[in-house]
Design a protein around this motif. Structure first.
Motif, mmCIF file in Angstrom:
data_model
loop_
_atom_site.group_PDB
_atom_site.id
_atom_site.type_symbol
_atom_site.label_atom_id
_atom_site.label_comp_id
_atom_site.label_asym_id
_atom_site.label_seq_id
_atom_site.Cartn_x
_atom_site.Cartn_y
_atom_site.Cartn_z
ATOM 1 N N GLY A 101 0.782 -1.226 0.000
ATOM 2 C CA GLY A 101 0.000 0.000 0.000
ATOM 3 C C GLY A 101 0.806 1.263 0.000
ATOM 4 O O GLY A 101 0.234 2.355 0.036
ATOM 5 N N VAL A 105 -2.063 3.577 -0.773
ATOM 6 C CA VAL A 105 -2.949 3.710 0.391
ATOM 7 C C VAL A 105 -2.310 4.642 1.415
ATOM 8 O O VAL A 105 -2.999 5.452 2.027
ATOM 9 C CB VAL A 105 -3.231 2.331 0.997
ATOM 10 N N ALA A 117 -3.007 8.188 5.573
ATOM 11 C CA ALA A 117 -3.811 7.277 4.722
ATOM 12 C C ALA A 117 -4.594 8.132 3.745
ATOM 13 O O ALA A 117 -5.302 9.050 4.154
ATOM 14 C CB ALA A 117 -4.752 6.426 5.562
ATOM 15 N N GLN A 119 -6.641 6.725 1.287
ATOM 16 C CA GLN A 119 -7.839 5.993 0.809
ATOM 17 C C GLN A 119 -8.661 5.546 2.003
ATOM 18 O O GLN A 119 -8.157 5.423 3.111
ATOM 19 C CB GLN A 119 -7.440 4.760 -0.025
ATOM 20 N N LEU A 121 -10.329 3.032 4.309
ATOM 21 C CA LEU A 121 -9.887 1.710 4.708
ATOM 22 C C LEU A 121 -11.070 0.886 5.230
ATOM 23 O O LEU A 121 -11.972 1.409 5.877
ATOM 24 C CB LEU A 121 -8.811 1.820 5.795
ATOM 25 N N TYR A 129 -1.507 -3.865 7.159
ATOM 26 C CA TYR A 129 -0.555 -3.642 6.078
ATOM 27 C C TYR A 129 0.847 -3.729 6.652
ATOM 28 O O TYR A 129 1.117 -3.204 7.748
ATOM 29 C CB TYR A 129 -0.760 -2.283 5.422
#
Length: 798
Positions: A101, A105, A117, A119, A121, A129
């Protein structure tokens, strides 16, 4: 030393600082831990590289980063911060993030080390991750510290409701089950994290299905909650179960499923007949195993619990009727077990029981699980064919029995109450040779032709009995006639015998062994006697010796035979049998004289050839043949003239050779008028005077006219013998013309079956007379049969 930090504005959570300690070589410890920003010299770097490859040991640990799932804010979500002790805050350290990610991500500020972050989740898609962090010298790109790995875990929130993955459910439970009987267990799954909070703790409840069923809130096991649930009252139930997370607290998410529960059947209902009395009827002619009727006992249960077994438990027809159970429809089928007779018994009463063969002990108190009903069966009368006194007849007849001799009385009667009169006949397909005749009223079976055991030793004929008032009712019986042997065949040589004698033969020499055969078959066996015929008793050339074993030897009586003197001898031999009376025949043995060698082997037996005189010319031969031809023509001419002069067999006073005319001078009142019958009409007056033996008009055997002959009129046996003998004689006479046949009626007029014989109304009245019987009169009446008999569409007479 690596440090990390984490701050969560959403839930005011703080990450724990984690220190990464790196213990290197002792001579490098001061350099690493001092945090000095001085760059290493090339020698130091090489030395450090070698040391790292040789003795590098990770003794540091990263704590995990945590971040909430389903973040809905517009700004990137702050996850945590990476920091190296070598970072002096002057931007000389560059932080790099790699792994799962990274860059998609999660992003990192390469100067500050802040991780965000970018995106939304979802823990249910991915719960953690694994990333790797590295600190580099921004100027040289060299690592300032070894690469380190850390984990970012997604922290769960209650965003998934419980789901029944196997629903909807189908279950079954026996009816009348006790309260608390297990039905089925349902299970709901929650995708949230079961290790964090109460997001995945599910509680079950029933929304629909009370008061019949209940559910365990913890396990989801559904049980019965009401006693005596009856399938016959209600069979199907729809139960709705709810699963709620957060331990069932307010604000938790819920999911539902449907459970379709059916009550399975148990044998808790006894069978019952809807009718206590059944009325049935059956024809007395019903065959064995035919169906009389059906009874049914109703049972509210189903399947094996509704199976029925029917039986006859009482009544006066237990040995006459039977009952079977149809497994498909659970009905009782009453059938005929023995032949019925309306004349013997007109009705029967049966008591039928229907019972369940499969019982459950806990429901016996609801019984009894059987019921009975009464069945009344009426036997209906039918017009039955005549029945013979015996099912089969066996008759032994000597082959020399006279024509017209009664060999058996075939008797039948009408089994019905009306007791109709019976008429008898023979099925001609069983007696194609017409060897027998049966009297139509008395059933007397007689011979109609000479019997010959050597031709046909067994006759299997079928005698038919027909009701007078209903010709469609016909009974039949098989009559087996065994023709007994009498000694009516003389013995004869087994084959043609031809013997040879040598010219040098001695006296007493065997030249031939002969044997005989006899078509008769005496019970004591065949025995033949041989002797020379009387005219050859003193034969000087040959003699005979009877071997007493059905063979005989032919011996020479002298020697000195000469072929040129006499080449062939004919020896008559008398053969007699041991029958009563003794029969004999004469056979001729041909003996040829032959030339033989010294061992007696025949060399030549040819006689001298006959030659015509040389003086006989060809013209003489033609003349002799012409004379023979003229003589043959003369003989044929004489025979033809004699046939033309031959007188007819029946000649009346007016020389009319076409027909006999019988005058009826009276017409009476049916059976009361018996004077019109004159048996003398059956004889030809010319024969009575013994002038010439002519063919007589006679009454043929006509089964189809039997309905016109009354029961009381039985013809004398002597008349039968005479008629049958004359019929056989006429059939054998190929030269007799087919004269008209005289039908003699013993009565006619009012009250008669034949009715009036007057022809006054015959022109205007359609006659229903059937002439099919003409086909049974033999080849002489073939023309009349073709003219008057009925024909089918194909032109075949029937």
């Amino acid at each position: 030393m690596w440090t990390s930090g984490r701050m969560s504005n959403a839930k005011n959570l703080f990450g724990l600082g984690v220190s990464l300690y790196f213990w290197g070589l002792m001579d490098l410890t001061t350099t690493v831990l001092s945090g000095s920003a001085r760059p290493l010299t090339e020698g130091q770097e090489d030395n450090l590289s070698d040391k790292l490859h040789q003795r590098m040991k990770r003794s540091w640990v990263w704590n995990q980063f945590f971040v909430l799932e389903e973040y809905t804010g517009t700004d990137p979500l702050y996850v945590g911060k990476l920091h190296s002790d070598m970072d002096r805050g002057d931007g000389s350290i560059k932080y790099i993030l790699s792994g799962e990610g990274a860059g998609i991500v999660f992003t990192i500020d390469d100067t500050t080390g802040d991780i965000h972050a970018i995106q939304r989740l979802d823990r249910e898609e991915r719960s953690q991750y694994t990333l790797r962090a590295q600190a580099l010298d921004r100027r040289t790109g060299r690592p300032m510290e070894p690469e380190s790995e850390f984990i970012i875990k997604i922290q769960d929130i209650n965003d998934n409701e419980p789901k029944f993955l196997d629903g909807p459910y189908v279950a079954s439970v026996p009816e009348m089950s006790p309260v608390g009987t297990s039905v089925i267990q349902v299970t709901a799954t929650d995708a949230d994290d079961p290790t964090y909070g109460n997001s995945a703790r599910v509680v079950y409840s029933i929304l629909q299905g009370q008061p019949y069923f209940s559910v365990d809130s913890r396990t989801g096991l559904i049980r019965t909650a009401l006693m005596n649930m009856d399938r016959e009252a209600k069979e199907y139930y729809e139960v709705i179960i709810q699963a709620k997370d957060m331990g069932g607290q307010l604000g938790g998410l819920a999911g539902t499923t449907t459970v379709n529960i059916s009550l399975s059947d148990v044998n808790d209902n006894p069978p019952r007949f809807p009718q206590k009395h059944y009325q049935m009827s059956v024809l007395e002619s019903a065959p064995i195993s035919s169906t009389v009727g059906r009874v049914v006992a109703k049972d509210l249960d189903e399947g094996i619990n509704a199976e029925m077994k029917y039986s006859l438990v009482d009544g006066d027809g237990l040995d006459v009727f039977d009952i079977n159970t149809d497994p498909n429809y659970q009905v009782g089928i009453i059938t005929v077990r023995k032949p019925l007779s309306f004349e013997s018994k007109k009705s029967y009463t049966l008591k039928v029981e229907g019972a369940n063969p499969h019982l459950e002990m806990r429901f016996l108190n609801l019984g009894p699980f059987r019921d009975t009903t009464t069945v009344h069966i009426s036997v209906e009368d039918v017009d039955e064919p005549p029945v013979f006194e015996s099912s089969i007849y066996f008759v032994e007849v000597p082959e020399d029995v006279e024509i017209g001799t009664t060999i058996q009385i075939i008797s039948a009667k009408d089994p019905d109450v009306t007791n109709n009169s019976i008429r008898y006949s023979i099925d001609r397909s069983s007696d194609p040779g017409r060897f027998f005749y049966v009297d139509i009223t008395s059933g007397a079976l007689m011979t109609a032709r000479p019997l010959d055991r050597e031709d046909i030793s067994w006759h299997n004929i079928t005698v038919l009995a027909m009701e007078l008032n209903n010709p469609s009712q016909v009974g039949s019986v098989s009559v087996t006639v065994k023709v007994l042997d009498v000694n009516d065949n003389a013995p004869e040589f087994a084959r043609f015998y031809e013997a040879f004698v040598c010219e040098n033969a001695k006296a007493g020499q065997l030249i031939q062994t002969v044997s005989a055969i006899d078509r008769d078959d005496p019970q004591e066996g065949q025995h033949f006697y041989y002797s020379l015929a009387p005219e050859a008793a003193n034969n000087p050339n040959f003699t005979l010796r009877d071997n007493q074993d059905n063979t005989a030897w032919i011996l020479t009586r002298r020697s000195g035979f000469r072929q040129n003197e006499q080449s062939t001898f004919y020896l008559p031999i008398l053969i007699s049998d041991n029958g009563r009376p003794v029969l004999s025949s004469t056979g001729t043995l041909t003996v040829h004289v032959c030339s033989c060698d010294q061992e007696g082997v025949v060399m030549s037996c040819n006689a001298e050839a006959y030659v015509l005189p040389v003086s006989l010319s060809r013209g003489a031969l033609i003349a002799i043949l012409a004379c023979i031809f003229v003589l043959l023509v003369l003989v044929l001419l004489i025979l033809s003239m004699r046939r033309q002069r031959k007188q007819p067999y029946i000649i009346d006073e007016e020389e009319n050779i076409h027909e006999n005319i019988v005058r009826y001078d009276d017409e009476g009142g049916g059976e009361e008028d018996t004077e019109a019958f004159d048996i003398a009409a059956m004889w030809n007056p010319r024969e009575a005077q013994l002038v010439v033996k002519n063919r007589q008009d006679m009454l043929p055997e006509i089964e189809s006219l039997s309905r016109y002959v009354p029961q009381a009129c039985i013809m004398d046996n002597n008349v039968h013998n005479y008629v049958l003998a004359k019929l056989y004689e006429a059939d054998m006479d190929l030269w007799a013309p087919p004269f008209d046949s005289l039908q003699t009626y013993m009565f006619e007029g009012n009250g008669s079956v034949a009715e009036s014989l007057s022809s006054l109304q015959s022109v205007t009245t359609d006659s229903d007379q059937s002439y099919d019987y003409l086909t049974d009169w033999g080849p002489r009446f073939k023309k009349l049969a073709e003219m008057y008999g009925a024909t089918d569409s194909s032109g075949v007479l029937w």
